[in-house]
Design an enzyme around this catalytic site. Structure first.
Site, PDB file in Angstrom:
ATOM      1  CE  LYS A 100       1.174   4.728  38.304  1.00  0.00           C
ATOM      2  NZ  LYS A 100      -0.016   3.973  38.324  1.00  0.00           N
ATOM      3  CD  GLU A 103       3.059   3.108  21.514  1.00  0.00           C
ATOM      4  OE1 GLU A 103       2.106   3.539  20.837  1.00  0.00           O
ATOM      5  OE2 GLU A 103       4.063   2.586  21.009  1.00  0.00           O
ATOM      6  CB  CYS A 151      -5.100   3.929  22.236  1.00  0.00           C
ATOM      7  SG  CYS A 151      -4.375   2.370  21.723  1.00  0.00           S
ATOM      8  CD  GLU A 184      -8.151   9.031  23.652  1.00  0.00           C
ATOM      9  OE1 GLU A 184      -7.532   9.681  24.519  1.00  0.00           O
ATOM     10  OE2 GLU A 184      -7.731   7.960  23.181  1.00  0.00           O
TER      11      GLU A 184
HETATM   12  P1  NAD Z   1      -3.530   8.310  32.037  1.00  0.00           P
HETATM   13  O1  NAD Z   1      -2.579   9.063  31.203  1.00  0.00           O
HETATM   14  O2  NAD Z   1      -4.403   9.035  32.973  1.00  0.00           O
HETATM   15  O3  NAD Z   1      -2.749   7.237  32.946  1.00  0.00           O
HETATM   16  C1  NAD Z   1      -1.908   6.266  32.393  1.00  0.00           C
HETATM   17  C2  NAD Z   1      -0.914   5.802  33.444  1.00  0.00           C
HETATM   18  O4  NAD Z   1      -0.058   6.894  33.783  1.00  0.00           O
HETATM   19  C3  NAD Z   1      -1.539   5.344  34.758  1.00  0.00           C
HETATM   20  O5  NAD Z   1      -0.812   4.272  35.271  1.00  0.00           O
HETATM   21  C4  NAD Z   1      -1.364   6.576  35.645  1.00  0.00           C
HETATM   22  O6  NAD Z   1      -1.336   6.244  37.011  1.00  0.00           O
HETATM   23  C5  NAD Z   1      -0.024   7.085  35.167  1.00  0.00           C
HETATM   24  N1  NAD Z   1       0.236   8.510  35.405  1.00  0.00           N
HETATM   25  C6  NAD Z   1      -0.648   9.528  35.450  1.00  0.00           C
HETATM   26  N2  NAD Z   1      -0.009  10.698  35.677  1.00  0.00           N
HETATM   27  C7  NAD Z   1       1.313  10.403  35.756  1.00  0.00           C
HETATM   28  C8  NAD Z   1       2.485  11.174  35.961  1.00  0.00           C
HETATM   29  N3  NAD Z   1       2.435  12.501  36.141  1.00  0.00           N
HETATM   30  N4  NAD Z   1       3.680  10.561  35.970  1.00  0.00           N
HETATM   31  C9  NAD Z   1       3.758   9.220  35.777  1.00  0.00           C
HETATM   32  N5  NAD Z   1       2.681   8.426  35.596  1.00  0.00           N
HETATM   33  C10 NAD Z   1       1.470   9.020  35.575  1.00  0.00           C
HETATM   34  O7  NAD Z   1      -4.378   7.433  31.031  1.00  0.00           O
HETATM   35  P2  NAD Z   1      -5.602   6.462  31.349  1.00  0.00           P
HETATM   36  O8  NAD Z   1      -6.809   7.287  31.647  1.00  0.00           O
HETATM   37  O9  NAD Z   1      -5.183   5.438  32.333  1.00  0.00           O
HETATM   38  O10 NAD Z   1      -5.782   5.724  29.940  1.00  0.00           O
HETATM   39  C11 NAD Z   1      -6.480   6.271  28.884  1.00  0.00           C
HETATM   40  C12 NAD Z   1      -5.555   6.881  27.866  1.00  0.00           C
HETATM   41  O11 NAD Z   1      -4.572   5.941  27.460  1.00  0.00           O
HETATM   42  C13 NAD Z   1      -6.267   7.273  26.606  1.00  0.00           C
HETATM   43  O12 NAD Z   1      -5.848   8.557  26.194  1.00  0.00           O
HETATM   44  C14 NAD Z   1      -5.836   6.236  25.592  1.00  0.00           C
HETATM   45  O13 NAD Z   1      -5.900   6.658  24.270  1.00  0.00           O
HETATM   46  C15 NAD Z   1      -4.452   5.961  26.041  1.00  0.00           C
HETATM   47  N6  NAD Z   1      -3.976   4.670  25.543  1.00  0.00           N
HETATM   48  C16 NAD Z   1      -3.024   4.651  24.554  1.00  0.00           C
HETATM   49  C17 NAD Z   1      -2.592   3.450  24.016  1.00  0.00           C
HETATM   50  C18 NAD Z   1      -1.547   3.410  22.929  1.00  0.00           C
HETATM   51  O14 NAD Z   1      -0.919   2.367  22.748  1.00  0.00           O
HETATM   52  N7  NAD Z   1      -1.317   4.468  22.180  1.00  0.00           N
HETATM   53  C19 NAD Z   1      -3.118   2.254  24.495  1.00  0.00           C
HETATM   54  C20 NAD Z   1      -4.081   2.299  25.489  1.00  0.00           C
HETATM   55  C21 NAD Z   1      -4.500   3.522  26.015  1.00  0.00           C
END
Ligand code: NAD
Length: 478
Positions: free
Chosen positions: A163, A238, A272, A373
């Site tokens: 997804k 992650e 991240c 962040e």
């Molecule tokens: P997000 O948490 O809003 O969304 C990430 C994914 O989760 C999307 O596909 C979203 O549709 C899905 N999602 C959201 N709510 C959900 C739920 N209740 N159940 C299942 N899926 C759900 O994050 P974002 O805004 O897309 O990305 C930014 C964040 O990602 C930042 O905090 C960044 O640090 C983190 N990130 C972490 C890493 C890592 O490897 N640690 C890498 C890249 C980004």
């Protein structure tokens, strides 16, 4: 990219100019059920998990070849989908190719254990896949993050439902198409599309999903972790970071300043592991900050395919609003904006979601803007007096994803590297993220390790097997 959701589709908008890039249909609940059932059927009946590892490896290599053959169109699509400079997008396709090749190798060479005997049997372990893995990714590095989950999950013998983020939905279907063309059996890699709170939530709650691998924000990670706990399915998280980038007075300042700038302004800070807190020793504070601000002002902020571009737009217009709100919050807390702090002016930038590289000082380390962040090109600067002071500040957030340390003193580097609470420590370098080295967070930055050999084990459960060697029937009591 930016997406505007219509009733049943996501519309990808190029954040460099506001143009439409493409559309994908949102997966309905009925379709989700069918997709999970298809994944389960493929897991059970396709013969994939029974295939000899070296044969699975052949398919993974073929996927890598398929990605490589389409490197330029994939990089261009990713650039338009989320606005990253084309060089970074090419690098991400290369990363994806490397991930499939690496896990092909791990798949065919991974050994399990013959365990010490304590009776009349031979005992050993084998690895079994979980079944259908839900792989959920954010919008910042789609093809790279997708490969980081899909390659090891498939290598371990699972079926995967990927997804992508609603804010960058276009690359995942390309990966699935390339995998199918490479000979991956039908149903082993499928894609669902839609908003997290709806399609994502339905996916993780689905009874047919046997393991969840999530990359995204910490708030979402907590929600998913709760669901996984309730369902008793393994989960890898992650999550976010507020990584400290430490510059000691004895550092090579040319290299340190360049790395601090690259660590926060690369990918427009939408990483991240962005080094979003600069912790600099007091005696070199003024010099380092002056050089950094000078470098930030000279960053080539331009269209992602412009010649010499160093920073493109943010990934979406709504994300730019979030980043700006963060900077306004820092101002309200008493932070001094030394450069940036707004969208750039000029006709080159009018149509895109651009934001200036921003450096802020004058904040206490417990300020919200030093703790949360920003996920944008925003650096906060915090001076430190000595090592004890540094370690306390560096560890003084809920996150623990990564850190950078600049010093010419290797003992100090060792001490500090061991003392900092972070899953990755970069000493005299920064943001090295390779498919062959484990990656993951301490504290609220996550659970589990992707990449490296651990990255394959993440997607497999250990089964212990005993072969009896006893000559006589087993006694009831012994
Ligand atoms: P997000 O948490 O809003 O969304 C990430 C994914 O989760 C999307 O596909 C979203 O549709 C899905 N999602 C959201 N709510 C959900 C739920 N209740 N159940 C299942 N899926 C759900 O994050 P974002 O805004 O897309 O990305 C930014 C964040 O990602 C930042 O905090 C960044 O640090 C983190 N990130 C972490 C890493 C890592 O490897 N640690 C890498 C890249 C980004």
């Amino acid at each position: 990219m930016d997406t505007r959701t219509k009733a049943d589709e996501l519309v990808s908008i190029n954040p460099a100019d506001g143009s439409e890039v493409g559309r994908v249909a949102i997966t309905t609940p009925l379709e989700l059920d069918a997709i999970v059932a298809r994944g389960q059927a493929a897991f059970r009946n396709s013969g994939w998990k029974e295939l000899m590892p070296h044969k699975r490896a052949e398919v993974l290599h073929a996927i890598a070849n398929g990605l490589l053959a389409e490197k330029e169109p994939l990089a261009t699509l990713q650039m338009r989908d989320n606005g990253k400079p084309i060089a970074e997008c090419r690098g991400m396709v290369d990363y994806a190719v490397g991930a499939f090749r690496y896990y092909a190798s791990v798949c065919e060479t991974l050994e399990t254990d013959v365990t010490p005997r304590r009776g009349d049997y031979v005992s050993f372990t084998v690895l079994e896949p979980y079944g259908v893995v839900a792989a959920i990714n954010p919008w910042n590095s789609p093809i790279m993050n997708d490969a980081a989950k899909v390659a090891p999950a498939l290598a371990a013998g699972n079926a995967v439902i990927l997804k992508p983020s609603e804010d960058a939905p276009l690359l995942a279907p390309e990966l699935a198409r390339i995998a199918a063309a490479a000979g991956l059996p039908d149903g082993l890699l499928q894609v669902v599309q839609g908003r997290g709170a709806e399609v994502g939530a339905a996916l993780v709650a689905h009874k047919g999903v046997g393991m969840i691998s999530f990359t995204g924000g910490t708030t979402t990670g907590r929600v998913i972790g709760r669901v996984a706990g309730e369902r008793i399915v393994p989960v890898a998280l992650e999550l976010g970071g507020k990584s400290p980038h430490v510059v000691f007075a004895d550092a090579d300042l040319d290299h340190a300043v360049a790395a601090v700038a690259a660590g926060i302004f690369g990918s427009s800070g939408q990483s991240c592991v962005a080094g979003s807190r600069l912790l600099v020793e007091e005696s070199v504070h003024d010099e380092v900050v002056a050089r950094l601000v000078d470098r930030a002002k000279r960053i080539v902020l331009a269209a992602p395919d412009a010649k010499g571009v160093e920073m493109g737009p943010l990934a979406s217009f709504h994300h730019r609003e979030r980043v700006h709100a963060f900077v306004e919050g820092a101002r309200a807390e008493g932070g001094r904006v030394l450069c940036g702090g707004s969208a750039p002016e000029g006709e080159d930038y009018g149509a895109g979601a651009y934001y200036l590289p921003t450096v802020i000082d004058g904040l206490p380390h417990d300020a919200v803007s030093c703790q949360d962040e920003a996920f944008g090109p925003v650096l906060v600067v915090l001076p430190f007096k000595n090592e004890a002071d540094l370690v306390e500040m560096a560890n003084g957030t809920d996150f623990g994803l990564a850190c950078g340390i600049w010093t010419e003193n290797f003992k100090k580097a060792w001490r500090t590297g061991r003392a900092l609470e972070a899953g990755s420590v970069w000493i005299n370098t920064y943001k090295q993220s390779v498919t062959s080295t484990p990656f993951g967070g301490f504290k609220d930055s996550g659970i589990g390790r992707e990449k490296g050999i651990d990255g394959l084990r993440l997607y497999a459960q250990v089964k212990s097997m005993f072969f009896g060697l006893q000559e006589n029937p087993l006694p009831i009591a012994k």
